[in-house]
Design an enzyme around this catalytic site. Structure first.
Site, PDB file in Angstrom:
ATOM      1  CG  ASP A 100      41.264 -36.027  43.891  1.00 45.08           C
ATOM      2  OD1 ASP A 100      40.690 -36.621  44.828  1.00 45.08           O
ATOM      3  OD2 ASP A 100      40.733 -35.861  42.766  1.00 45.08           O
ATOM      4  CB  SER A 101      40.351 -35.586  49.555  1.00 42.34           C
ATOM      5  OG  SER A 101      41.314 -36.540  49.985  1.00 42.34           O
ATOM      6  CG  ASP A 148      42.579 -39.970  44.236  1.00 39.12           C
ATOM      7  OD1 ASP A 148      42.147 -41.033  43.745  1.00 39.12           O
ATOM      8  OD2 ASP A 148      42.007 -39.373  45.171  1.00 39.12           O
ATOM      9  CE  LYS A 160      40.488 -42.965  44.901  1.00 43.25           C
ATOM     10  NZ  LYS A 160      39.607 -41.942  44.247  1.00 43.25           N
ATOM     11  CD  GLU A 170      36.906 -38.685  41.086  1.00 42.77           C
ATOM     12  OE1 GLU A 170      36.057 -38.056  40.416  1.00 42.77           O
ATOM     13  OE2 GLU A 170      37.409 -38.233  42.127  1.00 42.77           O
ATOM     14  CD  GLU A 227      33.082 -40.029  47.396  1.00 38.73           C
ATOM     15  OE1 GLU A 227      32.957 -38.951  48.022  1.00 38.73           O
ATOM     16  OE2 GLU A 227      34.043 -40.273  46.638  1.00 38.73           O
TER      17      GLU A 227
END
EC number: 2.1.2.11
Length: 267
Positions: A45-46, A84, A113, A115, A182
């Site tokens: 999602d970056s 993501d 993925k 978070e 991270e």
């Protein structure tokens, strides 16, 4: 190179072979990567920041992630594709989390993925139970930067350190096959890696994880700002700028197009 599977990914921890992972957001990049020995592609999602120009990742939608995952998957890379889950696509309830994870798999990802720490345990369990592999992500979690007080190194206090350890163990118990760590202190990432049976992937957390991941724009020197923990292996921004400027000069001086670039009628 044969297709990398979840089993291959996990096996690398026991054989102590470092795992390599990079982000990719489009077909051409994924096609180039497919001819390398990279282990995994993260459709991150970056992309919100490095492709779409947002200030953070919060504006990234499921539609964005599905579109870019499809683009990467069309390159048919042998690398394990992890996509993501964007902000608010999995936090509301487990039903919508499973549905959205399934949409990313249908778009071509091999795993998803998400978070978060122990608060995501039930969500992870539900997605895994539905048959979808899940990669966890702890430490600096960009989707939660507002709550964290900005983009900072996590684990400064004993409370934060203990929570990171607890989060990692809870996520492993919930069924994640791997864990991204991270922007935490190197000793914490090392402790987590030693405690877990699943592979850890570091970004800004030192050399003791089972693998590393970078945003490909940072690696290629395309980013406007490169974090301290990233390394640029080439300055593509300069190379591209020079190419564009040379094109401008050639056009203005009638050096392009040349004869090989067009066709003339035969007399």
């Amino acid at each position: 190179m044969k297709k990398v599977t979840i089993r291959d990914f996990i096996k690398k921890k026991s054989t102590k072979e470092k795992i390599t992972m990079l982000t990719a957001y489009d077909y051409p990049t994924a096609k180039i990567i497919s001819n390398t020995g990279l282990d995994s592609i993260l459709v991150g999602d970056s992309l919100g920041m490095v492709v779409l120009g947002y200030a953070n990742t919060l504006n990234v939608t499921m539609r964005d992630m599905i579109s870019h995952t499809r683009a990467v998957a069309r390159a048919n890379p042998p690398q394990l594709i992890v996509a993501d889950m964007p902000f608010l696509s999995y936090e509301i309830d487990t039903k919508s989390a499973i549905k959205n994870a399934g949409l990313l798999v249908k778009a071509g990802s091999d795993a998803i993925k998400l978070e978060g720490g122990e608060e995501m345990k039930d969500t992870v369990k539900a997605i895994v139970k539905a048959g979808i592999p899940v990669m966890g992500h702890i430490g600096l979690t960009p989707q939660r930067f507002l709550r964290l007080g900005g983009f900072r190194t996590i684990g400064k206090t004993k409370q934060e350190e203990d929570q990171l350890i607890k989060d990692s163990l809870e996520l492993e118990d919930a069924g994640v096959f791997s864990l991204v760590i991270e922007n935490t202190y190197v000793d914490i990432a090392k402790r987590i890696t030693e405690k877990l049976n699943i592979p850890t992937i570091c970004i800004g957390a030192g050399p003791y994880c089972d693998g590393q991941v970078l945003v490909i724009n940072d690696l290629l020197g395309l980013s406007e700002f490169t974090p301290y923990f990233a390394k640029s292996y080439v300055n593509l921004k300069e190379i591209i700028s020079n190419a564009i400027n040379q094109y401008i000069i050639d056009v203005k001086n009638n050096k392009f197009p040349e004869k090989q670039h067009y066709k003339e009628r035969e007399s």
